[in-house]
Scaffold this active site. Structure first.
Site, PDB file in Angstrom:
ATOM      1  N   GLY A   1      -5.661 -19.994 -18.798  1.00 27.89           N
ATOM      2  CA  GLY A   1      -6.808 -20.375 -19.513  1.00 27.89           C
ATOM      3  C   GLY A   1      -6.488 -21.070 -20.866  1.00 27.89           C
ATOM      4  O   GLY A   1      -5.574 -20.595 -21.454  1.00 27.89           O
TER       5      GLY A   1
ATOM      6  N   ARG B   1      -4.720 -22.492 -13.454  1.00 30.92           N
ATOM      7  CA  ARG B   1      -4.378 -21.094 -12.944  1.00 30.92           C
ATOM      8  C   ARG B   1      -3.545 -21.222 -11.787  1.00 30.92           C
ATOM      9  O   ARG B   1      -3.129 -22.098 -11.520  1.00 30.92           O
ATOM     10  CB  ARG B   1      -5.721 -20.371 -12.509  1.00 30.92           C
TER      11      ARG B   1
ATOM     12  N   ASP C   1      -0.577 -13.716 -18.715  1.00 31.27           N
ATOM     13  CA  ASP C   1       0.124 -12.857 -17.835  1.00 31.27           C
ATOM     14  C   ASP C   1       0.491 -13.475 -16.676  1.00 31.27           C
ATOM     15  O   ASP C   1       1.809 -13.481 -16.359  1.00 31.27           O
ATOM     16  CB  ASP C   1      -0.988 -11.712 -17.471  1.00 31.27           C
TER      17      ASP C   1
ATOM     18  N   THR D   1      -3.112 -16.068 -25.296  1.00 29.64           N
ATOM     19  CA  THR D   1      -4.203 -15.627 -24.694  1.00 29.64           C
ATOM     20  C   THR D   1      -5.217 -15.115 -25.834  1.00 29.64           C
ATOM     21  O   THR D   1      -4.854 -14.267 -26.445  1.00 29.64           O
ATOM     22  CB  THR D   1      -4.141 -14.661 -23.592  1.00 29.64           C
ATOM     23  N   ILE D   2      -6.461 -15.596 -25.563  1.00 28.93           N
ATOM     24  CA  ILE D   2      -7.460 -15.064 -26.637  1.00 28.93           C
ATOM     25  C   ILE D   2      -7.587 -13.608 -26.471  1.00 28.93           C
ATOM     26  O   ILE D   2      -8.037 -12.910 -27.312  1.00 28.93           O
ATOM     27  CB  ILE D   2      -8.747 -15.760 -26.623  1.00 28.93           C
ATOM     28  N   ASP D   3      -7.192 -13.041 -25.150  1.00 29.14           N
ATOM     29  CA  ASP D   3      -7.450 -11.838 -24.898  1.00 29.14           C
ATOM     30  C   ASP D   3      -6.537 -10.676 -25.575  1.00 29.14           C
ATOM     31  O   ASP D   3      -6.665  -9.577 -25.732  1.00 29.14           O
ATOM     32  CB  ASP D   3      -7.572 -11.386 -23.486  1.00 29.14           C
TER      33      ASP D   3
ATOM     34  N   ASP E   1      -3.520  -9.690 -24.675  1.00 27.38           N
ATOM     35  CA  ASP E   1      -3.360  -8.465 -24.103  1.00 27.38           C
ATOM     36  C   ASP E   1      -1.839  -8.355 -23.343  1.00 27.38           C
ATOM     37  O   ASP E   1      -1.507  -7.936 -22.432  1.00 27.38           O
ATOM     38  CB  ASP E   1      -4.419  -8.267 -22.973  1.00 27.38           C
TER      39      ASP E   1
ATOM     40  N   ARG F   1     -34.258  -5.532 -34.443  1.00 25.52           N
ATOM     41  CA  ARG F   1     -33.752  -5.216 -33.146  1.00 25.52           C
ATOM     42  C   ARG F   1     -32.372  -4.969 -32.865  1.00 25.52           C
ATOM     43  O   ARG F   1     -31.748  -4.891 -33.762  1.00 25.52           O
ATOM     44  CB  ARG F   1     -33.630  -6.965 -32.442  1.00 25.52           C
TER      45      ARG F   1
ATOM     46  N   MET G   1     -15.264 -12.014 -24.675  1.00 25.85           N
ATOM     47  CA  MET G   1     -14.328 -12.065 -23.679  1.00 25.85           C
ATOM     48  C   MET G   1     -13.487 -10.861 -23.893  1.00 25.85           C
ATOM     49  O   MET G   1     -13.128 -10.413 -24.846  1.00 25.85           O
ATOM     50  CB  MET G   1     -13.628 -13.501 -23.843  1.00 25.85           C
ATOM     51  N   GLY G   2     -12.636 -10.418 -22.839  1.00 21.46           N
ATOM     52  CA  GLY G   2     -11.674  -9.459 -22.698  1.00 21.46           C
ATOM     53  C   GLY G   2     -11.768  -8.983 -21.590  1.00 21.46           C
ATOM     54  O   GLY G   2     -12.681  -7.911 -21.511  1.00 21.46           O
ATOM     55  N   ARG G   3     -10.924  -9.226 -20.624  1.00 18.40           N
ATOM     56  CA  ARG G   3     -11.208  -8.921 -19.302  1.00 18.40           C
ATOM     57  C   ARG G   3     -10.462  -7.307 -19.229  1.00 18.40           C
ATOM     58  O   ARG G   3     -11.245  -6.625 -18.611  1.00 18.40           O
ATOM     59  CB  ARG G   3     -10.116  -9.787 -18.312  1.00 18.40           C
TER      60      ARG G   3
ATOM     61  N   ARG H   1     -32.153  -8.038 -27.645  1.00 16.02           N
ATOM     62  CA  ARG H   1     -31.773  -9.195 -27.287  1.00 16.02           C
ATOM     63  C   ARG H   1     -29.993  -9.165 -26.762  1.00 16.02           C
ATOM     64  O   ARG H   1     -29.309  -8.559 -27.458  1.00 16.02           O
ATOM     65  CB  ARG H   1     -32.041 -10.176 -28.208  1.00 16.02           C
TER      66      ARG H   1
ATOM     67  N   ARG I   1     -13.001 -19.800 -26.679  1.00 17.55           N
ATOM     68  CA  ARG I   1     -11.634 -20.446 -26.468  1.00 17.55           C
ATOM     69  C   ARG I   1     -11.582 -21.959 -27.004  1.00 17.55           C
ATOM     70  O   ARG I   1     -10.666 -22.249 -27.293  1.00 17.55           O
ATOM     71  CB  ARG I   1     -11.559 -20.713 -24.684  1.00 17.55           C
TER      72      ARG I   1
END
Ligand code: F6P
Length: 355
Positions: free
Chosen positions: A10, A72, A103, A125-127, A129, A162, A169-171, A265, A274
């Site tokens: 990504g 990918r 990864d 990676t923005i994640d 990880d 509210r 994101m964050g898989r 909400r 990203r």
């Protein structure tokens, strides 16, 4: 020496700074050249490359995404392994490859290295990880976007009394959720690493609202999962057998509305995290890691990833630090030389290594 460079997986902000770091660092010697492979590993398989020099890098630093394109993993990559990659790299006269990816890219880079081809990997990676580095290219930009979203949700949440759920994101890891949740002052932060108990969260939000806090922000990583007290929606799996991440924020929002009775909400931040221009921190990180990758190859090392270390908190005795200045380190000065076109600097004072 001819160096190949590619971006895989990504996209994120800061990739162009890393490509530029590679090109700039390599460009300091006449006998070095760089080619960039388009569309990640698929570009290597197809022999789809472009010559990269300083001219090609013009305007790259502030641009998000990747000027080389990305992809990918592919079936061909999975079934045929490193052999066709090495065959094409040899046809292109490439002596070593710099891979910029997360990864999936690292797994293929490791295969290539195991097969004897010189590779240095750069983590992105923005994640955030990837093992072996404290921070990945793209994370800081995504964190900034997510934190701004939390800030913005606060004001509208307070105006309407509210609960606002924000899915980020964050898989597999909750770095963006944890970072933006803490920085933005969220009431609850749900991450993939720890299954959440929805009743416990609802109780806390009700208690909080009774204490005159009439608005709450709940940050949910897309890969968060509930504990066994509720059943997560079945979103199926993709062609690689990975769980499809779809709708965890909405699921949490619906459950909280039902259990608390509060107006709720949900916002899904998605690809906004990203895209767009990289923060200065990501431009710096990309520049540092890209340039260092080339230096490492020149030193004759390969089969490694260049990572950042030591962002923990350590105690420093006052007697050792009071009245002392932290200067640019020797390697920062070195980076200035590698990245810029300014004349060579003669260090006068420096501090410890930085990249
Ligand atoms: O790059 C990591 C990531 O942003 C994950 O957080 C997210 O699940 C995934 O990419 C989405 O990827 P795609 O571009 O394939 O939809």
């Amino acid at each position: 020496m001819r160096i190949g460079v590619l971006t895989g997986g990504g996209d994120c902000a800061g990739l162009n700074a890393a490509i530029r770091g590679v090109v700039r660092a390599a460009g300091h010697e006449m006998d070095r050249s760089v080619i960039g492979y388009r569309r990640g590993w698929n570009g290597v398989l197809d022999g789809d490359s472009v010559k990269l020099d300083s001219e090609a890098m013009r305007g790259a630093l502030p641009r998000g995404g990747t000027m080389l394109g990305t992809s990918r993993s592919s079936r061909r990559l999975e079934t045929e392994g490193a052999a066709p990659l090495i065959a094409q790299l040899e046809r292109d006269g490439v002596d070593a490859l710099v891979t910029i990816g997360g990864d999936g890219t690292l797994i293929t880079a490791a295969r290539l290295s195991d097969a004897g081809f010189p590779v240095i990997a750069v983590p992105k990676t923005i994640d955030n990880d990837v093992q072996g580095t404290d921070v990945c290219i793209g994370f800081d930009t995504a964190l900034g976007v997510a934190t701004e979203a939390v800030d913005r949700l606060h004001t509208t949440a307070e105006s309407h009394n509210r609960i606002m759920v924000l899915e980020v994101m964050g898989r597999q890891a909750g770095h963006i959720a944890a970072g933006a949740g803490i920085a933005g002052g969220a009431a609850a932060i749900l991450v993939p690493e720890a299954p959440f108990n929805i009743d416990g969260i609802a109780e806390r939000l009700i208690a909080r609202h009774h204490r005159d806090r009439n608005a709450s922000i709940v940050v949910v990583a897309e890969g968060a999962v509930p504990d066994s007290s509720v059943e997560a929606p079945d979103t199926g799996t993709d062609e690689w057998g990975n769980r499809i991440l779809d709708g965890m924020g909405q699921f949490v929002g619906d459950l909280l509305a039902e259990r608390t009775g509060y107006d709720t909400r949900t916002t899904v931040l998605g690809y906004i995290q990203r895209g767009g221009p990289p923060t200065p921190a990501d431009r710096l990180l990309g520049s540092r890691l890209g340039a260092r990758a080339v230096e490492v190859l020149m030193e004759g090392t390969s089969g490694c990833m260049v990572g950042v270390h030591s962002t923990g908190i350590a105690l420093q005795p006052l007697a050792e630090i009071a009245g002392r200045t932290r200067y640019l380190s020797e390697d920062q000065l070195e980076l200035l030389d590698l990245i810029s076109t300014a004349p060579v600097l003669t260090p006068l004072r420096t501090s410890r290594r930085w990249f």
